[in-house]
Design a protein around this motif. Structure first.
Motif, PDB file in Angstrom:
ATOM      1  N   ASP A  19       0.748  -1.189  -0.468  1.00 35.39           N
ATOM      2  CA  ASP A  19      -0.002   0.528  -0.598  1.00 35.39           C
ATOM      3  C   ASP A  19       0.156   1.198  -0.072  1.00 35.39           C
ATOM      4  OD1 ASP A  19      -2.165   1.850  -0.033  1.00 35.39           O
ATOM      5  OD2 ASP A  19      -2.582   1.158   2.295  1.00 35.39           O
ATOM      6  N   HIS A  46      -1.100  -4.164  -4.260  1.00 37.00           N
ATOM      7  CA  HIS A  46      -2.334  -4.467  -4.087  1.00 37.00           C
ATOM      8  C   HIS A  46      -2.973  -5.797  -4.583  1.00 37.00           C
ATOM      9  CE1 HIS A  46      -7.016  -4.290  -4.062  1.00 37.00           C
ATOM     10  NE2 HIS A  46      -6.754  -2.907  -4.444  1.00 37.00           N
ATOM     11  N   GLU A 285     -13.062   0.872  -4.778  1.00 39.06           N
ATOM     12  CA  GLU A 285     -12.451   1.649  -3.673  1.00 39.06           C
ATOM     13  C   GLU A 285     -12.683   3.313  -3.827  1.00 39.06           C
ATOM     14  OE1 GLU A 285      -8.226   0.410  -2.486  1.00 39.06           O
ATOM     15  OE2 GLU A 285      -8.922  -1.698  -2.732  1.00 39.06           O
ATOM     16  N   LEU A 287     -11.219   6.151  -5.510  1.00 40.10           N
ATOM     17  CA  LEU A 287      -9.958   6.528  -5.080  1.00 40.10           C
ATOM     18  C   LEU A 287      -9.928   7.985  -5.572  1.00 40.10           C
ATOM     19  CD1 LEU A 287      -7.336   3.599  -5.433  1.00 40.10           C
ATOM     20  CD2 LEU A 287      -8.710   4.726  -3.618  1.00 40.10           C
ATOM     21  N   ASN A 290     -11.726   9.398  -2.421  1.00 46.65           N
ATOM     22  CA  ASN A 290     -10.546   9.747  -0.703  1.00 46.65           C
ATOM     23  C   ASN A 290      -9.080  10.676  -1.679  1.00 46.65           C
ATOM     24  OD1 ASN A 290      -9.175   8.125   0.926  1.00 46.65           O
ATOM     25  ND2 ASN A 290      -7.143   7.490   0.218  1.00 46.65           N
ATOM     26  N   THR A 357      -4.501   6.317  -2.317  1.00 46.08           N
ATOM     27  CA  THR A 357      -4.763   5.316  -0.828  1.00 46.08           C
ATOM     28  C   THR A 357      -4.425   5.876   0.215  1.00 46.08           C
ATOM     29  OG1 THR A 357      -3.231   4.170  -1.872  1.00 46.08           O
ATOM     30  CG2 THR A 357      -5.091   2.801  -2.143  1.00 46.08           C
TER      31      THR A 357
END
Ligand code: PLP
Length: 379
Positions: A19, A46, A285, A287, A290, A357
């Motif tokens: 990560d 990942h 996810e 991203l 994020n 991430t």
């Protein structure tokens, strides 16, 4: 044989990465706020990505062009959907320089002209044969880029217009956000004027999103912050999360013909599997969301550091500007605080390009380390 010594290297030997954390051969943990020039988009190693790539490795799928590869079609469809550029066509290659070379070739073939406008502090890859001239639509000879590229200051549209009026320009190439130059960017007014002028003069507008693309700016492509369309968009770095892959997204106004472009490694099963996995994870996810969340958090947190003159860039493509050369600060951050950051041609800028991430905890740890490092350097 020795290595051709072109890179100054820090004395760190990474052996593993997970990560946003890198581990060296002595077991030391580093926080990765640089992603190898913005290459790591979905985080190191990942598990979904590794499984997708391994599936192709297990099948010994190394073939690339001249055979049908359904993964190329799948990648193009996913990229079109996620970027919103569903009617563009995709040419796959293996790096950012190769993507830009091919973009410039398309522009040159399309206009039958060869001069290119680029901007001060831009970086479009290490290539000396960036443009091929055409004579009756055939490639005659590659021309050294230095001879045909005119570099102009960013955000001075009158200078661009004056060059376009000369009638010999095939393309304007511009980064969505400048990378290694120092994280400057065109204003919305400038991008919109460029789009309009390129249309008026039949000049191809190429957006180099090799570094600023793939969600890093907080939109899929950085130019999408400015409400414009580009004729050609180039991408690489974050596209493969470390696997070498590049892409040229070409507007439907350009017609393809067999032999117009080509590549040996581009679009292999392995590269496509990596590219598809990146898009799947970005979507699953969230991203890009994020990226925007962490970017806002970073902008607030950095206010605690009075030495910062300004923060340039967008999303997670940021440049922290100081009024001194940041080389010693960067060295201290990596060697003593175990945090990777990046430098720029503008020596006063510290670049922050973490995996998308990244967490608020990693930003907090960076702010503490930055405060300590600045105090220690002053002492
Ligand atoms: N374009 C931009 C904006 C870049 O930042 C880079 C690399 O740093 C390139 C092109 C060249 O990409 P590559 O090193 O994959 O050839």
């Amino acid at each position: 044989m020795n290595l051709f010594d072109v890179y100054p290297l820090y004395p760190i030997t990474p052996v593993k990465a997970v990560d946003c954390t890198i581990y060296d051969d002595k077991g030391t943990e580093y926080s990765d706020l640089y992603s190898g020039h913005g290459v790591i988009s979905i985080g190191h190693a990942h598990p979904y990505y590794l499984a997708k790539v391994k599936e192709q490795l297990d099948n010994l799928n190394f073939y690339s062009n001249a055979i049908q590869n359904p993964l190329q079609v799948e990648l193009a469809a996913k990229l079109g959907k996620m970027s919103g550029l569903t009617d563009y066509n995709l040419f796959l290659c293996s790096s950012g320089a190769e993507a830009n070379e091919n973009a410039l070739k398309v522009a040159s073939f399309h206009t039958n002209k060869s001069r290119v406008i680029a901007f001060h502090n831009s970086f479009h890859g290490r290539t000396s044969a960036a443009v091929a001239v055409t004579d009756n639509k055939k490639i005659v000879a590659p021309i050294n880029a230095q001879q045909v590229v005119t570099f102009l200051p960013l955000n001075q549209f009158e200078l661009v217009e004056a060059e376009l009026q000369k009638g010999d320009v095939c393309a304007v190439i511009i980064e969505g956000i400048q990378g290694v130059g120092g994280v400057d960017q065109g204003t919305t007014e400038f991008f919109q004027a460029l789009e309009k002028a390129c249309k008026a003069h039949d000049v191809v507008l190429i957006l180099d999103e090799v570094q600023s693309g793939y969600g890093r700016s907080g939109k899929f492509f950085a130019f999408q912050h400015h409400g414009i369309n580009a004729d050609i968009i180039t991408t690489a770095k974050g596209m493969g999360n470390g696997f070498p892959i590049g892409g040229v997204l070409i507007s439907p106004k350009f017609k393809a013909s067999h032999g117009l472009l080509g590549t040996t490694f581009g679009g292999s099963h392995l590269a496509c599997a990596a590219g598809i996995a990146v898009l799947d994870v970005m979507e699953k996810e969230n991203l890009i969301a994020n990226t925007n969340k962490i970017s806002s958090y970073f902008m607030e947190a950095i206010k605690q550091i009075p030495e910062v003159i300004k923060v340039k860039g967008r999303g997670l493509m940021l440049g922290i500007e100081f009024d001194f050369d940041v080389s010693a600060l960067r060295k201290k951050l990596i060697i003593e605080k175990h945090i990777f950051t990046g430098g720029a041609n503008n020596k006063n800028v510290l670049r922050i390009l973490p995996p998308l991430t990244i967490t608020t905890e990693a930003i907090d740890a960076f702010i503490v380390a930055l405060k300590e490092s600045l105090a220690e350097l002053k002492a």
